[in-house]
Design a protein around this motif. Structure first.
Motif, PDB file in Angstrom:
ATOM      1  N   SER A  24       0.840  -1.196   0.000  1.00 38.13           N
ATOM      2  CA  SER A  24       0.000   0.000   0.000  1.00 38.13           C
ATOM      3  C   SER A  24       0.877   1.250   0.000  1.00 38.13           C
ATOM      4  O   SER A  24       1.944   1.279   0.622  1.00 38.13           O
ATOM      5  CB  SER A  24      -0.914   0.011   1.229  1.00 38.13           C
ATOM      6  N   LYS A  25       0.437   2.270  -0.686  1.00 38.13           N
ATOM      7  CA  LYS A  25       1.116   3.562  -0.665  1.00 38.13           C
ATOM      8  C   LYS A  25       0.622   4.451   0.472  1.00 38.13           C
ATOM      9  O   LYS A  25       1.158   5.530   0.703  1.00 38.13           O
ATOM     10  CB  LYS A  25       0.905   4.293  -1.988  1.00 38.13           C
ATOM     11  N   PHE A  26      -0.381   3.961   1.188  1.00 33.63           N
ATOM     12  CA  PHE A  26      -0.916   4.700   2.322  1.00 33.63           C
ATOM     13  C   PHE A  26      -0.173   4.255   3.570  1.00 33.63           C
ATOM     14  O   PHE A  26       0.136   3.070   3.712  1.00 33.63           O
ATOM     15  CB  PHE A  26      -2.413   4.414   2.485  1.00 33.63           C
ATOM     16  N   PRO A  27       0.159   5.155   4.505  1.00 34.97           N
ATOM     17  CA  PRO A  27       0.883   4.748   5.713  1.00 34.97           C
ATOM     18  C   PRO A  27       0.098   3.712   6.517  1.00 34.97           C
ATOM     19  O   PRO A  27      -1.044   3.958   6.917  1.00 34.97           O
ATOM     20  CB  PRO A  27       1.039   6.051   6.497  1.00 34.97           C
ATOM     21  N   LYS A  28       0.724   2.552   6.731  1.00 35.65           N
ATOM     22  CA  LYS A  28       0.086   1.473   7.481  1.00 35.65           C
ATOM     23  C   LYS A  28       1.088   0.828   8.415  1.00 35.65           C
ATOM     24  O   LYS A  28       2.269   0.675   8.083  1.00 35.65           O
ATOM     25  CB  LYS A  28      -0.496   0.412   6.547  1.00 35.65           C
ATOM     26  N   CYS A  29       0.582   0.445   9.579  1.00 33.17           N
ATOM     27  CA  CYS A  29       1.409  -0.233  10.575  1.00 33.17           C
ATOM     28  C   CYS A  29       0.622  -1.426  11.109  1.00 33.17           C
ATOM     29  O   CYS A  29      -0.550  -1.288  11.485  1.00 33.17           O
ATOM     30  CB  CYS A  29       1.765   0.733  11.706  1.00 33.17           C
ATOM     31  N   ILE A  30       1.265  -2.583  11.130  1.00 33.67           N
ATOM     32  CA  ILE A  30       0.659  -3.782  11.708  1.00 33.67           C
ATOM     33  C   ILE A  30       1.161  -3.934  13.139  1.00 33.67           C
ATOM     34  O   ILE A  30       2.368  -3.857  13.406  1.00 33.67           O
ATOM     35  CB  ILE A  30       1.029  -5.045  10.906  1.00 33.67           C
ATOM     36  N   VAL A  31       0.230  -4.092  14.066  1.00 33.22           N
ATOM     37  CA  VAL A  31       0.558  -4.307  15.481  1.00 33.22           C
ATOM     38  C   VAL A  31       0.062  -5.709  15.829  1.00 33.22           C
ATOM     39  O   VAL A  31      -1.131  -5.998  15.721  1.00 33.22           O
ATOM     40  CB  VAL A  31      -0.112  -3.232  16.371  1.00 33.22           C
ATOM     41  N   TRP A  32       1.000  -6.582  16.249  1.00 31.86           N
ATOM     42  CA  TRP A  32       0.643  -7.998  16.337  1.00 31.86           C
ATOM     43  C   TRP A  32       0.928  -8.591  17.712  1.00 31.86           C
ATOM     44  O   TRP A  32       1.966  -8.333  18.322  1.00 31.86           O
ATOM     45  CB  TRP A  32       1.406  -8.793  15.285  1.00 31.86           C
ATOM     46  N   GLY A  33      -0.047  -9.396  18.144  1.00 30.69           N
ATOM     47  CA  GLY A  33       0.133 -10.207  19.340  1.00 30.69           C
ATOM     48  C   GLY A  33       0.063  -9.438  20.646  1.00 30.69           C
ATOM     49  O   GLY A  33      -0.034  -8.209  20.664  1.00 30.69           O
TER      50      GLY A  33
END
Length: 353
Positions: free
Chosen positions: A38-47
């Protein structure tokens, strides 16, 4: 996955519970693939540890923070966790949240700064519907919010400026017709005075919405009276005036110059006007003094009645500068003085503010 794809694959994941990427569950791999592409700012936060993974577009939002990859999201944003932590908890509970222009004080360049973000924390579920993490889709809106805030301030100042200008014009019209001896004199005086007001307004608009330099105000007000070289000597330090102070000083200088042209130092060839001011430290009780001094003209005597110029100097000028004014009709030449403190210079402090 841009630059973050290889960075994630080469990262040493043995330091936390996430383990190497080949061991990751399908739900994480799918969500991360969507984020990285994605060109949109994204952050995955896991667990439970809230491990942070993000795409290239998210990196500018981190600024100069220590590398966030593999760290706990709560540690990355520890300075703002008391505000965003509850929102993250709702996402882990299965509730997505969308917030526009959310204000946060963050530290990403070695100092606290006010920033604004529009973001969505949405839960990420596994194949059984259990929430395992969240996706932070975010864009910083600090620039937009600051621009809107500035626009509101400028619009408010413009509205205030128009109100003041109309009040001044009304006073000019009333007092001009009250003191004029004939219709032609009233017309000429009215055109000149409203012209001086328009020039001062133009100066404020071209420089800034809230202030103008004292020297610029004087130079603009004296433009119609520069009929020869060396008639005016202008000396003083750089001082910024508020909008109301600029208008009242411009009108006062215009009236003084008009009287000098009719009866004083500018009515002959050898006269001169010396305009000086002295200033102290900004915002302090140090004195500010402005002087208009005429010399080389015919002998001066005190007028039999007060005109528009006297009322401008004694009332408007003194009020807008929260100080004292006086006009002395010395035989050698008119002297006008304004005395106040630096506390009032540049501040709109008249009673109707």
């Amino acid at each position: 996955g841009g630059e973050m794809g290889p960075a994630i694959r080469s990262y040493d994941w043995s330091s936390n519970d996430l383990r190497p990427p080949e061991c990751w569950p399908a739900s994480l791999r799918i969500a991360l693939g969507m984020a990285l592409n994605s060109k949109f700012p994204k952050c995955i936060v896991w667990g439970p540890e809230m491990i942070t993974l993000y795409n290239d577009a998210f990196r500018p939002i981190l600024g100069d923070k220590p590398p966030a990859l593999g760290r706990s999201f709560r540690d990355v944003w520890s300075e703002a966790w008391h505000e965003i932590g509850p929102i993250a908890e709702r996402a882990y509970a299965g509730e997505a949240t969308f917030i526009e222009d959310f204000p946060l004080v963050i530290d990403r360049y070695g100092h606290p700064e006010q920033a604004y973000f529009t973001f969505c924390y949405s839960p990420i579920r596994d194949e059984n519907g259990v929430v395992r993490g969240m996706m932070d889709t975010v864009i910083e809106t600090t620039g937009k919010v600051e621009t809107q805030r500035q626009a509101r301030l400028l619009n408010g100042e413009l509205e205030h400026r128009i109100k003041n200008a109309l009040t001044v014009i009304q006073a000019i019209v009333n007092q001009t017709f009250q003191s004029a001896e004939c219709k032609e004199d009233a017309r000429d005086a009215l055109v000149r005075r409203i012209g001086a007001l328009a020039d001062a307004q133009a100066l404020l608009t071209s420089s800034s919405m809230a202030e103008a330099g004292l020297r610029d105000v004087i130079e603009r007000a004296l433009t119609p009276f520069r009929t020869g070289q060396g008639r005016f000597r202008i000396e003083g330090p750089q001082v910024m005036l508020s909008a109301k102070q600029s208008l009242s000083l411009a009108l006062a200088v215009n009236e003084l110059a008009t009287n000098a042209l009719k009866y004083g130092a500018l009515s002959g060839d050898g006269g001169q006007v010396h305009i000086t001011w002295s200033a102290g430290r900004p915002g302090t009780g140090d004195a500010f003094r402005f002087v208009w001094l005429e010399a080389g003209g015919p002998p001066v005597s005190k007028p039999s009645r007060k005109g528009f110029g006297s009322r401008i100097i004694e009332k408007a000028l003194a009020s807008d500068f929260v100080g004292e004014t006086a006009v002395f009709y010395d035989p050698a030449g008119v002297r006008c003085e304004l005395l106040t403190s630096m506390t009032h210079i540049g501040a709109d402090l008249s009673p109707d503010e």
